[in-house]
Design an enzyme around this catalytic site. Structure first.
Site, PDB file in Angstrom:
ATOM      1  N   GLU A 128       0.833  -1.215   0.000  1.00  0.00           N
ATOM      2  CA  GLU A 128       0.000   0.000   0.000  1.00  0.00           C
ATOM      3  C   GLU A 128       0.864   1.260   0.000  1.00  0.00           C
ATOM      4  O   GLU A 128       0.531   2.255  -0.660  1.00  0.00           O
ATOM      5  CB  GLU A 128      -0.918   0.027   1.233  1.00  0.00           C
ATOM      6  CG  GLU A 128      -2.202  -0.743   1.093  1.00  0.00           C
ATOM      7  CD  GLU A 128      -3.184  -0.160   0.097  1.00  0.00           C
ATOM      8  OE1 GLU A 128      -2.772   0.184  -1.029  1.00  0.00           O
ATOM      9  OE2 GLU A 128      -4.368  -0.066   0.435  1.00  0.00           O
ATOM     10  N   THR A 180      -5.598   8.953  -5.384  1.00  0.00           N
ATOM     11  CA  THR A 180      -5.648   8.896  -3.923  1.00  0.00           C
ATOM     12  C   THR A 180      -4.880  10.077  -3.328  1.00  0.00           C
ATOM     13  O   THR A 180      -5.332  10.707  -2.369  1.00  0.00           O
ATOM     14  CB  THR A 180      -5.039   7.570  -3.418  1.00  0.00           C
ATOM     15  OG1 THR A 180      -5.728   6.500  -4.060  1.00  0.00           O
ATOM     16  CG2 THR A 180      -5.196   7.421  -1.926  1.00  0.00           C
TER      17      THR A 180
END
Lengths: 308, 308
Positions: A128, A180
Site C-alpha cells: 500500500e 488517492t
C-alpha cells in the site's frame, strides 16, 4: 504445497464516517492470483490484464510484498506469481490492497502459515505504501479478514474484526480518475470540534449497528460531515446518486475509499439492484462510462481456490 | 399512585474518548428524591442538603423539569418534591443530570408513564440547560437508562443503549472547583484531522469493547488525544493519578464529565479498591480534600425505591 491459487476481494474503505479506520470486504470484484514457490530468492511477476502494471518486483505492489516476505522468511526461497486483475486500479475499490493482501496471504500459505495476522497486515502495508505513499490498512484489513473491520490504531497495529452483516452492496465505478494522493491533499488539516463530535457519534452508532445487525441504526449513522463534503466535489453526480438511491430504499452509503466509486448498502437484493440501475442511469445521462456491481459483504477475505 | 421515592444515580460522561456522546451510570453515589402529586399546577421544592440550591422552581434544575412536565401533561396537576442530594454539585458526576433525570422519571411515574424515553430525555435536558447552559444528554441518558449509553445525535435525538459491562468504577472527587462552562471554554474549536482520526479509532474500539465485554480492548481504547490534554491542566495530580492507577492494574480512565472528578475502570474489586487508595493518597499528599467512591456500573438508571 508448491503452488496455490487465491482470490483477493475488492474492499470498501472509510465507510462514510469511518475515515481511515473502517472497511469491508466485497464478494466481487476479486483479483485472482496464482503463486508458485521457487527455490531461489527472486520474484517473477506475470500480469494478465490491460493495465500495464509494472513487472519489476521493486515497482509492483505484490512484488514488494513478496520481496519482504522472502526476507522475513530467511531469504532462501522465491515466488512466481500470475496476477489476473479484475479490480480496476484507481477505482477506489482497494485494487492495490487486493494485490498487497493477496501477495501476503499467498506467500504465507506457501510458507506453511508462518506469519500472524498482524504480520500479514504489516507485510501488505508495504504494498500500500508503494501504491499510495501511505501505509494505510483500511482496505488491507478487510481484504485479509473479511467482514467489517476496524483499525483502532496503526502504531501500534490494533485490528478489531467487527461483524459480517448480511447486507447487499451496490457499487458504481465511474470511469474518471481521482488519484488517492489528490483526494488526500484536498482534505482540510484542521476541522471543527463540533463536526468531529457529530462524526464520532456516527462512528459509534455505525459500529454498534454493525455489531447488532441493526440496519436502521447503520442507515442513520452513515453520515459524514467532514470528509464527504470536501471529496464529493471530485465526483460528478455524487449528490444526485446518493439522494436518489436513498429514496429508492438504500440504507445509505457514500464514497468508496478515496473514490471515484460510490457504494450503497441495502437490506434486500431487489433494492440493491434498483440502486444499481439508478447509479448506471445517472452516469449514462451525464455521459460517464461506468461499471456497476451488485454484491454482498464477504465474510471471508482472501481465500484459496486451488492448491497443489 | 400519590407519591413515589426514587434513586437517581451519579453518572460519568464522556468516557475519555467519547466526548459529548458516551456516558455510564454508577451504583453510587445516588440522589434520593421523593415526589407527591398535587391537584393544582405548582411545584414545591424542599432541599435536604448543605448546598444552598434554589427552591424557586424556575431556578431549580428539578423544578424546571417538573414545570415542563406539568405543562406537557395538560397543566392541571403539580408536584411537591424533596431532594436529598448525595451527588455533590460541580463534582463532574452528573449532579444536575440526576436532579433533572430524577424529576422527569419521578413525574412520569406519578403520571402513569405517559412519556416515551425520548420525551423523558427531552424533559431532563431542560434541567441540564438551566444548570450548564447547554442541552447536553451524556449524563441524562445513562442516568435514565442505566449501563453505557451512546448519544448518536442530539438533533434529532438518537439514543443507543450499548451495554452494561461488569466493571468496577473508582472515582475520586477532589474538592476543587472546575466550572463546566470554564471546562468548555478552554477547549479548542479547531482540531487536527489526524487527531480526530485517532480519536474515532478509539471510540469505535471502546464501543466494540463495551458491546463484546472485551476488557482489554476497552482498556486500549480509553485514550483521548483531544479533550484530556487540554482539560487535565485544570485538575492537579491528574497525570500522576492516571499513570499510577494504570500501573496498579486499572484498565484506564480519565476525567469524569468536565471534571474535577477522575474515574478509573477495573476488572476486579481488589484493583478498584487499590486504585481508590492511590487516588486518595495522592490528593492527601498534595493537600486536596477528596472523596473516593468504589462502585460498579449500574445496569438500571433512575429506580423506584418506594411508592404509595
Amino acid at each position: 504445497m508448491e503452488s496455490i491459487k487465491i482470490k483477493a476481494p475488492g474492499t470498501v474503505a472509510n465507510l462514510v464516517c469511518g475515515f481511515d479506520i473502517l472497511g469491508l470486504a466485497l464478494n466481487e470484484p476479486c483479483d485472482i492470483m496464482e503463486f508458485r514457490l521457487l527455490d531461489e530468492p527472486k520474484v517473477i511477476i506475470h500480469n494478465r490484464d490491460a493495465y500495464n502494471l509494472p513487472t519489476d518486483p521493486e515497482q509492483n505492489v505484490a512484488g514488494v510484498v513478496l520481496l519482504a516476505a522472502i526476507e522475513k522468511a530467511g531469504g532462501t526461497i522465491g515466488f512466481e506469481v500470475t496476477i489476473e486483475k479484475h479490480i480496476k486500479p484507481g477505482s477506489g475499490l482497494g485494487s492495490s490492497a487486493a494485490s498487497a493482501a493477496g501477495a501476503a496471504v499467498g506467500a504465507n500459505k506457501l510458507l506453511g502459515n508462518r506469519f500472524s495476522t498482524d504480520e500479514l497486515i504489516q507485510l501488505a502495508m508495504i504494498g500500500e505504501k508503494l501504491a499510495t505513499g501511505v501505509k494505510h490498512a483500511d482496505n488491507i484489513t478487510p481484504c485479509i479478514l473479511g467482514g467489517v473491520t476496524l483499525i483502532r490504531s496503526i502504531l501500534p497495529i490494533d485490528i478489531v474484526p467487527l461483524a459480517s452483516p448480511d447486507l447487499y452492496v451496490t457499487v458504481v465505478h465511474p470511469q474518471i480518475e481521482v488519484r488517492t494522493s489528490d483526494a488526500r491533499q484536498i482534505l482540510k488539516q484542521l476541522i471543527y470540534l463540533k463536526d468531529a463530535i457529530k462524526q464520532w457519534g456516527n462512528i459509534a452508532g455505525l459500529v454498534a449497528g454493525f455489531m447488532r445487525n441493526d440496519k436502521q441504526l447503520i442507515g442513520r449513522s452513515l453520515e459524514d460531515v467532514i470528509i464527504e463534503p470536501v471529496r464529493s466535489i471530485l465526483i460528478p453526480g455524487f449528490d444526485e446518486i446518493k439522494a436518489k438511491c436513498k429514496q429508492a430504499g438504500a440504507l445509505g452509503g457514500g464514497i468508496s475509499g478515496s473514490g471515484p466509486s460510490i457504494f450503497m448498502l441495502s437490506e434486500t437484493e431487489q433494492v440493491a439492484r434498483e440502486v444499481g440501475r439508478i447509479m448506471h442511469g445517472i452516469y449514462e445521462r451525464i455521459g460517464v462510462e461506468n461499471n456497476v456491481y451488485v454484491t454482498t459483504i464477504s465474510n471471508e477475505g482472501v481465500r484459496v481456490v486451488e492448491h497443489e
